[in-house]
Motif scaffolding. Structure first.
Motif, short mmCIF file in Angstrom:
data_model
loop_
_atom_site.label_atom_id
_atom_site.label_comp_id
_atom_site.label_asym_id
_atom_site.label_seq_id
_atom_site.Cartn_x
_atom_site.Cartn_y
_atom_site.Cartn_z
N HIS A 1 0.81 -1.22 0.00
CA HIS A 1 0.00 0.00 0.00
C HIS A 1 0.85 1.27 0.00
N SER B 1 -10.35 1.38 -0.52
CA SER B 1 -9.17 1.59 -1.36
C SER B 1 -9.34 0.88 -2.69
N ARG C 1 -7.46 4.45 -5.46
CA ARG C 1 -6.47 5.32 -4.82
C ARG C 1 -5.79 6.32 -5.75
#
Length: 356
Positions: free
Chosen positions: A277, A314, A333
């Motif tokens: 991430h 996300s 995102r």
């Protein structure tokens, strides 16, 4: 004397076989599009048949003044919706005279990932939802907003109609048709949640072509807004406060995800994205922290979560994908100012090549 518009619209094919090729490239900021034109002896259909060219990299922030020559390599050809006829737009990337990609050449990096046999075998498909905001040129305030003031709250503007809800539709429709004419696989448009904000979608596009098509679509939009006397902004949060930001949601699938049993492959891919991430966020656009707050249909920038039909996640999986057990997912995102070469290749690298 002929009108200026008459001269601009001259049909060159009536008097010459020569064509005009507009070479387009990305400047040093990573978002500034540059272009210049040259005459070619006749129509060209393949990038490999086009000559390389050079430009002054010291004027684009990509080379020092004492060694300023940067070489353009033609990579993709599109029909020119402005000059029309046999004239073309040429998407290029940039190299040193020695043939090394310059540091800002993200296309070269992406092409290496997409040419990997494991990635090529999976035929990655992308659909990119490019949001943007139209601004008044002199005051840099959204189109349709009272100067220095604010419109009514969000609600009626998303996919809205009417002079008090949709601002700049002529620009949006002109861009839509120009992209179709150029050969961009543009699949739709819509008004967005914040007034003055719009979206176009590119895809499905395979591999590196997704980046080429998004960049040339951005170039065409810049040219149209130039004609209209309006500024296009790709800032991920152009107006602070209780207003939606602008993103570039990236829909993605591989051959394995599109076939039976693909939902399990999708879940494993999303798990990998969660593990990386921070790396993805760092590459997903400047100023994204102003947009990914956990409000306005976003997940917080420091948190990774996914869900079915959840626009506050996300990564979102559609109901149809869950029901059919195969399909695609949406990475929500990326910011509106992301580099599509970087985002598309990074998603492929993480989900196909990266080992936990």
């Amino acid at each position: 004397m002929s009108l200026l518009s008459d001269l601009i619209n001259l049909n060159l094919s009536e008097t010459t076989d020569k064509i005009i090729a507009e070479y387009v490239w990305i400047g040093g900021s990573g978002m500034d599009l540059r272009s210049k034109a040259r005459t070619l002896p006749g129509p060209v259909s393949y990038p490999a048949k086009l000559p390389k060219w050079n430009y002054d990299g010291s004027s684009t922030g990509q080379a020092p003044g004492e060694d300023s020559e940067v070489i353009l390599y033609p990579q993709a050809i599109f029909r020119d919706p402005f000059r029309r006829g046999n004239n073309i737009l040429v998407m290029c990337d940039a190299y040193t005279p020695a043939g090394e990609p310059i540091p800002t050449n993200n296309r070269h990096k992406a092409a290496k990932i997409f040419s990997h046999p494991d990635v090529a075998a999976e035929e990655p498909w992308y659909g990119i939802e490019q949001e943007y905001t139209l601004l008044k040129k002199d005051v840099k305030w959204p189109l349709g907003w009272p100067t220095g003031g604010f419109p009514g709250p969000q609600g009626p503007y998303y996919c809205g109609t009417g002079a008090d809800k949709a601002f700049g539709r002529d620009i949006v429709d002109a861009h839509y048709k120009a992209c179709l004419y150029a050969g961009v696989n543009i699949s739709g448009i819509n008004g967005e949640v914040m007034p003055g904000q719009w979206e176009f979608q590119v895809g499905p596009a395979v591999g590196i072509s997704a980046g080429d098509e998004v960049w040339i679509a951005r170039y065409i939009l810049e040219r149209i807004t130039e004609i209209a006397g309006v500024v296009v902004s790709f800032d991920p949060k152009p107006i602070e406060g209780d207003w939606n930001g602008a993103g570039a949601h990236t829909n993605y699938s591989t051959k394995s995800m599109r076939h039976e049993g693909g939902y399990e492959i999708i879940k494993k891919a999303i798990e990998k994205l969660g593990h990386r991430h921070k790396e993805h966020i760092a590459a997903y656009g400047e100023g994204n922290e102003r947009r990914l707050t956990g409000k306005h249909e976003t997940a917080n920038i420091d948190t990774f979560k996914w869900g079915v039909a959840n626009r506050g996640a996300s990564v979102r999986v559609g109901r149809d994908t869950e029901k059919e057990g195969k399909g695609y997912f949406e990475d929500r995102r990326p910011a509106s100012n992301m580099d599509p070469y970087t985002v598309t290749s990074m998603i492929a690298e993480t989900t196909i090549l990266w080992k936990q």
